[in-house]
Write an enzyme that holds these catalytic residues in place. Structure first.
Site, short mmCIF file in Angstrom:
data_model
loop_
_atom_site.label_atom_id
_atom_site.label_comp_id
_atom_site.label_asym_id
_atom_site.label_seq_id
_atom_site.Cartn_x
_atom_site.Cartn_y
_atom_site.Cartn_z
N CYS A 39 0.81 -1.22 0.00
CA CYS A 39 0.00 0.00 0.00
C CYS A 39 0.84 1.27 0.00
O CYS A 39 0.31 2.37 -0.17
CB CYS A 39 -0.92 0.01 1.22
SG CYS A 39 -1.77 -1.55 1.49
N HIS A 43 -3.51 6.62 6.54
CA HIS A 43 -3.70 5.41 5.75
C HIS A 43 -5.17 5.01 5.83
O HIS A 43 -5.79 4.72 4.81
CB HIS A 43 -2.79 4.29 6.26
CG HIS A 43 -2.90 3.03 5.50
ND1 HIS A 43 -2.52 2.93 4.19
CD2 HIS A 43 -3.37 1.80 5.84
CE1 HIS A 43 -2.74 1.70 3.76
NE2 HIS A 43 -3.26 1.00 4.74
N HIS A 46 -9.68 1.85 -1.13
CA HIS A 46 -8.25 1.57 -1.03
C HIS A 46 -7.76 1.13 -2.41
O HIS A 46 -8.05 0.02 -2.86
CB HIS A 46 -8.02 0.47 0.01
CG HIS A 46 -6.58 0.29 0.38
ND1 HIS A 46 -5.54 0.76 -0.39
CD2 HIS A 46 -6.00 -0.34 1.44
CE1 HIS A 46 -4.40 0.45 0.20
NE2 HIS A 46 -4.65 -0.21 1.29
#
Length: 631
Positions: free
Chosen positions: A280, A433, A471
């Site tokens: 990520c 995040h 995401h």
């Protein structure tokens, strides 16, 4: 003197819309922006979604009727809102209510044998030794099998994961250029890189005429590769589904291809090329290398980003079986309801049950401060540094660890050293995040809260783009960068509007996690944070355009900045021209397939340089011994 990497352009696409000129950001905070910005946002999204288009210098709808700019929201506003941000997965990806798969069946004989007919060429090779095959003519055979037969058959299932952050409904990057059966992630890369470069207001050739061609860099990657049929997805399942592998699927599926496509078809880059995947944190990994190369003087201009198109049944099932994605059952349980609001599946720092996957391509154009000054480039921000740290020994490879404490602490300390304690405490914010997993909301908030305590920060603003766009895996930190630039521009801090309240187990004593958008005033610093599977932690320190200009003024003086302001005028004019065209759906995508090829036979080589007829400036060869003290 360390060069300052300045952000002079940003472009791309995600579920909120186009990145350049903050279209996507303004879609997220649509109810907080002024009337002019709101009108522009609806016009731009309507064009992007092909609800309107330009014809003979006028905007027309799909029926060909002329429509005024101020009529678009009234006519298409709800359709635009419904077709952006996180929503139920649309059938251009796959049918979540009837997802195709192969059902395994164990067939038993009801009598002595299982009997059937088929074409002889469809017989398996080698032929199972128990099969009794009789030729019945005309290319057909009769088959008798005296035992159990295991077969697979087309079937459909109700997918438990039904929402994703998809590019706006109607937007198809592949129709904007001759995409030649390329995977969706690479199509989005071409669009995003073009958008980023066009947004600078400076012609790419004009930049190359100022520097050596090897002082350009491209830094990009995806995480899971290109998993559509045209890439690795098709490669892996073609033979098992009865098809043949194409000549392109392996090459186009590689996770380096977003870098390669930009070099080969957008910029013609012969300088640095770099691809790094860090789960990520992939966008930040590539940003870090570009920043370090600019600071060291190895590169003067960099195109940096990531692209991912992971909305496929296979990728979703992979994350879903890890219990990482929010599914229908979990959401119904959370809401104590028999229905699910697919707009609210992603809930950072709220009561949640998993993240929501998304697709995106995000790119920034960086330039060293001296060249930005010389060319009159518009300053959007600057990147002071990017810190990357691992987690050490782990019990579970997907579990969080201590690395993110290090990246965040280093970033906050650096910002304090550059701008001072008052700026850090009063005018900094975090782009979290914020993945929406129950574990992440605890571990990430604890890091922020503890660091806030250590640096005596109170009411520290925290925003979370994944609440709106999902995401997007590799480009996720690019979504955060886009939001940071939007906040610097519009002074609006996005709240996490998909949650009713912050979860009770979130450590928020010193944090400001709002559930509504709010006016934050001028901010100085954004901390872009990422916590990736496997211990891939990264945090970037991004300084506002106001701070960046002040730093450049301190370095170069008043006279140089006055000259810069004059050079900025035509650049801003060119930016506004592209902005108008893009809002009308005229993107002028850069795709130079087979154009501008370097004639290798014409390269002039000496012991000190290389000269290419295609480039104005030469490439100098190393002229010093870097280890002279050791020789």
């Amino acid at each position: 003197m360390t060069s300052l990497p300045v952000v002079i352009g940003m472009g791309g696409i995600n579920a909120a819309g186009r990145t350049s000129f903050h279209q996507g950001f303004r879609r997220i905070v649509i109810d907080k922006i002024n009337a002019q910005a709101r009108e522009e946002t609806f016009v731009g999204l309507a064009s992007l979604m092909k609800l309107v288009s330009m014809k003979d210098g006028q905007l027309v709808d799909q029926a060909g009727n002329i429509i005024a700019v101020n009529e678009i929201e009234a006519k298409f506003g709800q359709q635009i809102l419904d077709g952006t941000l996180i929503r139920k997965i649309e059938k251009n990806h796959f049918d979540v209510d009837a997802t195709h798969w192969h059902q395994k069946m164990h067939v038993q004989p009801t009598d002595k044998n299982i009997s059937f007919e088929l074409r002889a060429k469809e017989l398996p090779q080698p032929l199972p030794h128990t099969w009794l095959v009789t030729d019945i003519g005309e290319g057909k055979v009769s088959v008798e099998i005296p035992e159990e037969l295991v077969i697979t058959h087309d079937a459909y299932r109700d997918n438990p994961i039904k929402a994703a952050g998809q590019m706006p409904t109607g937007f198809d990057p592949g129709v904007l250029y001759n995409s030649r059966y390329q995977p969706r992630g690479l199509q989005a890369t071409i669009f995003a890189a073009t958008d980023a470069i066009r947004s600078t207001g400076i012609e790419w050739d004009a930049i190359l005429n100022k520097i050596s061609p090897d002082q350009v860099g491209t830094y990009s990657a995806s995480v899971v590769g290109q998993m559509q049929q045209e890439g690795l997805g098709g490669l892996l399942k073609s033979r098992l589904s009865g098809s043949r592998v194409s000549t392109k699927q392996l090459a186009l599926g590689l996770n380096t291809m977003s870098t390669d496509f930009i070099n080969a078809y957008v910029t013609g880059n012969v300088g640095t090329t770099f691809s790094s995947s860090g789960a990520c944190a992939t966008f930040l990994y590539n940003l870090r290398t570009a920043v370090q190369d600019i600071q060291a003087g190895r590169v003067r201009v960099a195109v940096v980003g990531s692209a991912e198109a992971p909305i496929t049944p296979e990728v979703i099932e992979g994350f879903g079986n890890m219990s990482a994605l929010a599914n229908e059952q979990g959401l119904k349980k959370l809401d104590q309801s028999e229905t699910v609001d697919h707009r609210r599946t992603s809930r950072p720092f709220g009561n949640n049950c998993g993240f929501t996957i998304g697709e995106a391509a995000q790119f920034v154009v960086l330039m060293d401060d001296e060249l930005a000054l010389e060319m009159g480039a518009k300053v959007l921000a600057s990147v002071a540094d990017v810190f990357v740290n691992a987690d050490g020994y782990k019990k579970s490879i997907t579990a969080p660890g201590p690395g993110n404490y290090i990246t965040m602490a280093k970033s906050v300390a650096l910002a304090q050293n550059i701008l001072g304690k008052e700026s850090l405490q009063e005018r900094s914010f975090i782009l979290a995040h914020g993945s929406s997993t129950p574990q992440n909301r605890i571990t990430e908030s604890l890091i922020y809260d503890r660091i806030a305590t250590s640096f005596d920060i109170n009411n520290w603003p925290v925003a979370a783009p994944k609440a709106f766009v999902g995401h997007t895996i590799g480009p996720a930190s690019g979504d955060q960068m886009a939001m940071a630039l939007g906040i610097f521009s519009d002074n609006i801090m996005p709240g996490i509007t998909t949650i009713d309240k912050v979860a009770d187990d979130v450590h928020s004593d010193r944090l400001n996690i709002a559930v509504e958008h709010w006016d934050c005033g001028e901010m100085d610093t954004a901390f872009i944070n990422s916590k990736g599977f496997g211990g891939n932690n990264a945090t970037a320190v991004v300084l506002s355009p106001k701070v960046t200009i002040a730093m450049m003024k301190k370095r170069y003086g008043e006279k140089a900045m006055d000259e810069y302001e004059q050079k900025l005028v035509p650049v801003e004019q060119a930016q506004n021209e592209y902005r108008q065209r893009a809002n009308q759906g005229e993107f002028d995508v850069i795709y130079k397939f087979g154009e501008g090829l370097v004639d290798e036979n014409e390269i002039e080589i000496s012991d000190s340089s290389l000269n290419f007829k295609e480039f104005k400036n030469e490439i100098s060869l190393p002229a010093e011994n870097p280890f002279a003290d050791m020789m």
